[in-house]
Write an enzyme that holds these catalytic residues in place. Structure first.
Site, mmCIF file in Angstrom:
data_model
loop_
_atom_site.group_PDB
_atom_site.id
_atom_site.type_symbol
_atom_site.label_atom_id
_atom_site.label_comp_id
_atom_site.label_asym_id
_atom_site.label_seq_id
_atom_site.Cartn_x
_atom_site.Cartn_y
_atom_site.Cartn_z
ATOM 1 N NE ARG A 10 -47.867 -5.058 27.789
ATOM 2 C CZ ARG A 10 -47.085 -6.130 27.728
ATOM 3 N NH1 ARG A 10 -45.960 -6.192 28.429
ATOM 4 N NH2 ARG A 10 -47.401 -7.140 26.944
ATOM 5 C CG ASP A 11 -44.401 -6.309 24.660
ATOM 6 O OD1 ASP A 11 -43.629 -6.284 25.640
ATOM 7 O OD2 ASP A 11 -44.390 -7.226 23.825
ATOM 8 C CG ASN A 37 -43.586 -6.140 20.527
ATOM 9 O OD1 ASN A 37 -44.224 -7.141 20.773
ATOM 10 N ND2 ASN A 37 -43.176 -5.292 21.469
ATOM 11 C CG HIS A 77 -46.792 -11.232 21.530
ATOM 12 N ND1 HIS A 77 -47.496 -10.124 21.970
ATOM 13 C CD2 HIS A 77 -45.510 -10.983 21.879
ATOM 14 C CE1 HIS A 77 -46.689 -9.270 22.558
ATOM 15 N NE2 HIS A 77 -45.465 -9.767 22.525
ATOM 16 C CB CYS A 116 -34.630 -7.774 21.966
ATOM 17 S SG CYS A 116 -34.341 -9.340 22.793
ATOM 18 C CG HIS A 140 -40.675 -10.059 20.635
ATOM 19 N ND1 HIS A 140 -40.092 -9.345 21.646
ATOM 20 C CD2 HIS A 140 -42.007 -10.008 20.875
ATOM 21 C CE1 HIS A 140 -41.034 -8.905 22.477
ATOM 22 N NE2 HIS A 140 -42.201 -9.299 22.035
#
Lengths: 308, 308
Positions: free
Chosen positions: B15-16, B253, B211, B244, B213
Site C-alpha cells: 500500500r504505502d 519507507n 512508521h 518520498c 521513512h
C-alpha cells in the site's frame, strides 16, 4: 545518557573511499576533493595511502597528492591530513611529501590479518614499531586502525576482548587515537556497544573513534549507540564513497552527509557546513559518474534542485 | 534500558510502498507480493487502499486484490491484512471485499491535513467517526495513522504535544493501535524520543507503532531509539518500496530487510524468515525493474549471488 556536545569527523573518502574505485582519477581531482572537504569543515581528511601501487593502483600518486595539499594556500591550519603508511618505506615517502600525521592498521581477526596483510596480528604490530619510533622522533602523531571489530568475513564473530587487546596494544605503542573499524558493516547497536564497552575498559573512550561501514544499513544506528557510550570521533566518507569489497554492489563507509545529518539533528556540533559538504560530494560523484549512496545527500540535493 | 524481546512488523509495501509508484502493476503481481510477505512471516501486510482511483490510480484494483488475498488458500490465519479506508464508502467496499481490519489516517500538522485531505485535523477525525462506529458494530479492528509526527513539509517543526493529542484522539475514538508516521523522514533519535515520550504519556506505548521513512537515512537509528523506549511494533516496506513524494529520488519507507536485520542483530524475535523476505523483495523489484533501496538486501543478495 548524555550525548557528547561536539564530535570530530574524519573524512576517509579520499583514501578508504577511493581505494576500491576502479575508475582511476587524476591527482588534480583528488586534491580538489581533499580541499573541498577541508573547506566544508571536517576535522581531518585522510588524504591518501603510501602503499605499493601494485596493490592499490588508485594510490600510485600518493606523493603528488599529499605534497600539493600540504603546500596549498587553501590548506587549513586546523585540519589534519593523515595518510596511511603500512611500513617504514611508506612512512618515509609520506614524510618526504610533507605528512604531518600518519595512520597504521591492524586487524582484530587473525584470518583477516593473514589474508589482508600476510602476517599475524602480532607480527603486524611488530612491523609498525619502527614506524611509531620514527614518527615519535619527528613528533608526528600516529592514528591506529583496528579492522573487523564487529566480525570478520572469514571467521565470523570476533570477541570484544580480542578487539580491546589489539586496541590496547596500539595505544600502548603510542597511537594517539584508535579507530575501530566495522570493516564488513555487520555490527548492530548491541554488538557495537558490547565491543565498545570492552575497548573502553582497555583504552579511555576519548582516544577511540568509530569507523563503521554501512553495508547492511546499520552504520547510523551504530554511531548513535556509540554516542550513547560517550564516543565523540567518527570516520565517514563523503557521499558514501567506496563500496564494500566483500559484497559487490553493497555500501562501504558510512556517508559523511548521513553522519552530519544525524549529529546536527542531535544538536551535536561538528563544524561542518552541510552545503559545502554536498558540493564536495557532488564534485567527486560527477567524476565517478555515480549517484550518492548517502540518503541525506539524495534528499537534500533533491530539495536544493526543487528550489532552483 | 531493556529492549523488547519481540517485535511485530507491519509491511506496508503493497500500500504505502506501491501507491507512489508510476508503473501500474497488474493485480496478480500485487496479490503475489502480499502472499509472499505473509509467507515470509511478517505479522501484518497492509494490502491496499480503498481510495478514489482518481487520486491513487495504482489502487483502482483494491477490491480485486483484497478479495483474492482473503479467499486464497495461502492466506495465513495469524497474519492481518489491513486496508486503508479514508471514508465510509471506502470502508463498505473494503468490507464487501472481505476486509477483517482497516486503517484510517490523520495528520499531526494542520497544513498537511489541509493539503493532503482538504480539511482540518478536527474535521478529519470527525469524518472517521462513522467509519469507527460501523467497524465497531462489525467487530473490525481499526488502526490509526498519524502523519508528520517529526515534522511537516509545509510547517517545519511539529510539537510533540500536538502529535500526542491527535494520537490520543484516535485512541479514544477506538483505534486499537496508533502508527506514528515520520512522513518526511526528518526525525533523528533525539526528536523521535521527545515525540514518543509525549505520545506515551497520552497512549500506552504498547498501543503505539513507529512508521519511519528513511528519506535522510535515519530510520534505523530512529527505530533503535524507539526500542529503547519500549516500542515493539514497526511499519516498514519490503525493499524500501515507495519513494518520498516530497523529494524525488529520495527514499520513502524504511526497508523491511533493514529493519529485520537490525532486530535480529539485537536478538529480537520477529517471526520473519529473511531469505523469504529477500525473495519477496526480488519478486516485486523485478516487476518494477529496480534495485533494492535496502542496504541489507543489497549486501545479502550479493552474498547469495557469490555463493552460487
Amino acid at each position: 545518557m548524555k550525548l557528547p556536545a561536539k564530535v570530530r569527523i574524519v573524512d576517509v573518502g579520499p583514501r578508504d573511499g577511493l581505494q576500491n574505485e576502479k575508475t582511476l582519477l587524476p591527482a588534480a581531482v583528488k586534491i580538489e576533493l581533499i580541499e573541498r572537504l577541508a573547506d566544508a569543515g571536517v576535522a581531518a581528511v585522510e588524504a591518501t595511502s603510501f602503499v605499493s601501487p601494485k596493490w592499490v593502483p588508485q594510490m600510485a600518486d600518493a606523493g603528488e597528492v599529499l605534497r600539493a595539499v600540504m603546500t596549498s594556500p587553501r590548506r587549513h591550519a586546523g585540519v589534519a591530513y593523515p595518510v596511511l603508511t603500512p611500513n617504514l618505506q611508506g612512512f618515509d615517502s609520506a614524510v618526504a611529501a610533507g605528512a604531518k600525521e600518519v595512520a597504521i592498521f591492524a586487524a582484530a581477526s587473525e584470518s583477516f590479518s593473514q589474508k589482508n596483510i600476510n602476517c599475524s596480528i602480532g607480527e603486524s604490530l611488530k612491523r609498525f614499531q619502527p614506524v611509531l619510533a620514527r614518527a615519535q622522533l619527528l613528533g608526528i602523531p600516529v592514528r591506529g586502525y583496528v579492522s573487523c571489530v564487529a566480525g570478520c568475513p572469514y571467521e565470523g564473530e570476533v570477541a570484544p576482548a580480542q578487539v580491546a587487546a589489539v586496541a590496547r596494544e596500539l595505544f600502548v605503542m603510542g597511537c594517539y587515537e584508535i579507530s575501530l573499524g566495522d570493516t564488513i558493516g555487520i555490527g548492530t547497536p548491541a554488538s557495537i556497544q558490547r565491543m565498545l564497552a570492552a575497548c573502553a575498559g582497555a583504552v579511555p573512550i576519548d582516544y577511540l573513534a568509530g569507523h563503521y561501514h554501512d553495508t547492511y544499513g546499520m552504520a547510523i544506528a551504530n554511531v548513535y549507540a556509540s554516542l550513547e557510550l560517550g564516543m565523540a570521533t567518527f570516520d565517514a566518507a563523503v557521499a558514501g564513497l567506496g563500496g564494500c569489497p566483500y559484497a559487490a554492489g553493497a555500501s562501504g563507509n558510512v556517508a559523511t552527509e548521513d553522519l552530519v545529518h544525524l549529529l546536527h539533528g542531535l544538536d551535536i556540533e561538528t563544524g561542518v557546513d552541510m552545503d559545502r559538504l554536498l558540493d564536495a560530494g557532488s564534485f567527486i560523484l560527477a567524476h565517478l559518474q555515480r549517484e550518492p549512496l548517502s540518503k541525506a545527500a539524495r534528499a537534500l540535493l533533491a530539495a536544493r534542485h526543487a528550489r532552483h
